[in-house]
Structure formats: C-alpha cells, structure tokens
Design an enzyme around this catalytic site. Structure first.
Site, PDB file in Angstrom:
ATOM      1  N   ASP A 182      38.224 -19.481 -48.044  1.00  0.00           N
ATOM      2  CA  ASP A 182      38.282 -18.251 -48.265  1.00  0.00           C
ATOM      3  C   ASP A 182      37.486 -18.363 -49.659  1.00  0.00           C
ATOM      4  O   ASP A 182      36.425 -17.865 -49.861  1.00  0.00           O
ATOM      5  CB  ASP A 182      39.592 -16.912 -47.794  1.00  0.00           C
ATOM      6  N   ARG A 185      34.058 -20.151 -49.388  1.00  0.00           N
ATOM      7  CA  ARG A 185      33.348 -18.869 -48.771  1.00  0.00           C
ATOM      8  C   ARG A 185      32.526 -17.764 -50.063  1.00  0.00           C
ATOM      9  O   ARG A 185      31.831 -17.567 -50.665  1.00  0.00           O
ATOM     10  CB  ARG A 185      34.224 -17.753 -47.681  1.00  0.00           C
ATOM     11  N   HIS A 210      45.611 -15.788 -44.588  1.00  0.00           N
ATOM     12  CA  HIS A 210      44.550 -15.451 -44.276  1.00  0.00           C
ATOM     13  C   HIS A 210      43.649 -15.590 -42.646  1.00  0.00           C
ATOM     14  O   HIS A 210      43.974 -15.866 -41.822  1.00  0.00           O
ATOM     15  CB  HIS A 210      44.265 -17.359 -44.250  1.00  0.00           C
TER      16      HIS A 210
END
Length: 355
Positions: A182, A185, A210
């Site tokens: 994450d 990203r 998550h």
C-alpha cells in the site's frame, strides 16, 4: 581498447574479497509459506539473489505448502537450481511445518485462505485461524527466538495476531503484517501526480488495516525537486484530490488489479515483501520512515494488541513507532474507522480461538 590495469587489479581484489566473505558467512534459514503460489514465485528470486538479506549472506530456503502442491514445488526447486545463484545453498520443499520452520531467522507467511465469493469475514478468519495456529506453534517450537515474521497472507493484520498468540515464546514485536504494498502504491501515485521519479517521494504513511479501510496519508510526505525538498501537500495544492481521489485510489487498488488481471497482486506484493524485510534487516535511512503493521502499544490512541500499520523507523533490526506526528481531525476520523475494523476482527478471531 585501453585498460586501466591498476584499477582493474583493485576491482579484482574487491571481487575476490567479496566472494570470500560470501563463501565464509554462515547461511541463514528462511521459510516461505504458500511457496508454490504466485507471490512466492516472484519473492523467491529476491531472497536467493541477495536483494533482501544482502549480497554476502548465503541462504537456505525452506518452501512450505500443502501436500497437493508438492509436485508444483518440485518445478519451483528446479527453477531455483537453474538460476545458478551462488548465495543459494540449500532448498527444502516440504509440507511439514516442523521441517519448514526449523531454525529459521526469517519467515514470509504468504500462504493463507483467500476470501471466496459469498464468504463472510468471520468464515475467512475461522479458516485462517487453523492455518496460522499450526504455523505459530511450529515457529514457537522450532524457529529461532529472534525470528523476524512477516505475514503477507490476508487478512494479514489479524493473521499476525493469531500467529503470535500461538508462539508465546517469541516476542510479539517479532510479528508484523505487510502494508508496504500500500505504501509503494501511494508513493507511486504521488510521484505520478507530481511528475517525478518515484524515489523522490518520501514518508508517505499507511495507517491501520491492510484492507479498504486503510488510510493512506500524504500529510507528512516530502518530494525532492530541483528547488529542494518540499512538502507534498503544498506541491499538489489540492486537498480535494488528496483527501478523496488519492485515498480512494489506494484503498481500492487491490480490487482494481483483480478486476483487470483476474488475479490478485503478485509481482508487486512480492516486491513489497522484500522491501519490508530488507528494511527490517538493515534499517531505515536517517529522516525516513516506512509503514509496517506492528502490535499497537497505544500510540496515536489506537487500541493495544491489534496489529496496526504505523510509520516506523528501524535500527539494528528493531523498529520504533514514529511519535508525535500532528494528526488532523480528518486523519483522526480515518484512523478511527480502520482501528474499529481491526478491533472487530480481533474480537471475531478471539471467538474462534476460544472454541
């Protein structure tokens, strides 16, 4: 062609000393679960090639999967052999946790029960309790007590709590969950927005679970420009984008990959697992932090004993949660949402554990 012979001699001396160090270092044992799966397929090369534990650290790989996947593991072993990597000393494919976790210094727990259509969260947790109970007990009995455990298989945060519960002789701080995917990203999304290389973005944070409740936070992120290091929020200068489009994009990115690829993230997940463990092994750079799911100590008002993603700094293989970052009311509301979800998951897991 002209050669600088003195320089070449120095290079040859360096190369010789490098290989001597690598050849004389004691191998460490590393286990990867779900080793026949797609994430492991990309992760194993990183481990064996030295990109995670360093170019001088020999590796003994333990590949754990369920019995029906052992034939596939045979093919994975053949490919590992065909890589001809000098750091890879032994490879053991197995369906026996006692063999897989014996003396391991690092564990990548990739294998988990995936959520299927129509499956309730409590059903998913119940299935994963069985998996992580077995693996926690094996870690407790056979692994080194300083083993570094990274849970990749979802629901990763709560799976890490379950695994730790069944390994009481190993410190709770040795169990972490992966939110580095994450973070990566988020970093890539901010870099694209600012039209800079991805490594120019630092200190973006993933808070919480998550899952789609996570909070990707750019409030403390910086970007390195030709004019110097600048705060990301002031350079983007668009709170609507940061608080809505950016947050939603990262929260839904996993689902978007599945929709496009018809399979979940694998190559990027493997890269993130490597990033997470490498930073845990070697530490973070001064002034920089990374996001890791760790057992909460109450920081930022988060309930204790949930695995929550915080910004951490790492030194000598030990992490510390970054303290005293200013949290806006908007950010606090997002932290509350993801914290509540983790508390609910913990309660459901505890119900299963009591049965």
């Amino acid at each position: 062609m002209l050669y600088d012979w003195p320089l070449n001699r120095e290079f040859l001396k360096f190369r010789k000393s490098f290989y001597l160090m690598a050849n004389h270092a004691e191998p460490i044992d590393v286990v990867v679960t779900g080793a026949a799966g797609q994430i492991a397929y990309s992760l194993l090369y990183q481990i064996a090639a030295g990109t995670i534990f360093g170019p001088q650290q020999p590796i003994n790989l333990r590949l754990l999967d369920i019995p029906p996947m052992l034939k596939v593991l045979d093919g994975v072993v053949m490919e590992l052999e065909d890589l001809a990597l000098p750091l890879l000393r032994e490879v053991l494919p197995t369906a026996e946790p006692a063999k897989a976790f014996n003396n391991v210094a690092a564990a990548f727990l990739v294998g988990a029960m995936p959520r299927k259509e129509g499956m309730e969260r409590k059903d998913l947790l119940a299935a994963n309790v069985e998996i992580f109970k077995v693996q926690g007990e094996a870690l407790d009995k056979y692994a080194r007590k300083d083993v570094k455990v990274l849970v990749v298989g979802n629901p990763a945060n709560t799976n890490a709590i379950i695994c730790s519960h069944y390994a009481p002789s190993i410190p709770k701080e040795n169990f972490t969950a992966m939110t580095r995917l994450d973070q990566n990203r988020a970093q890539a999304t901010l870099a694209a927005k600012l039209n800079v290389q991805v490594d120019k973005i630092k200190n973006v944070i993933i808070w919480g679970n998550h899952s789609s409740t996570q909070y990707p936070d750019a409030a403390h992120a910086t970007v390195t420009l030709s004019s110097g290091v600048k705060p990301v929020p002031s350079e983007i200068n668009d709170d609507e984008w940061l608080n809505n489009i950016f947050v939603s994009t990262i929260q839904k990115r996993g689902a978007a990959v599945i929709a496009a690829r018809k399979m979940s993230s694998a190559m990027s997940a493997a890269k993130a697992a490597g990033d997470h463990m490498r930073d845990w092994w070697f530490g973070t750079k001064p002034g920089e932090w990374v996001s890791m799911g760790v057992v909460s100590d109450g920081s930022y008002g988060i309930s204790k004993d949930v695995v929550f993603s915080f910004p951490v700094i790492i030194k000598d293989k030990h992490y510390e949660i970054v303290q005293n970052l200013p949290i806006s009311d908007f950010a606090k509301s997002k932290l509350d949402i993801t914290s509540k979800e983790l508390e609910e998951e913990r309660a459901e897991a505890n119900n299963v554990l009591k049965k």
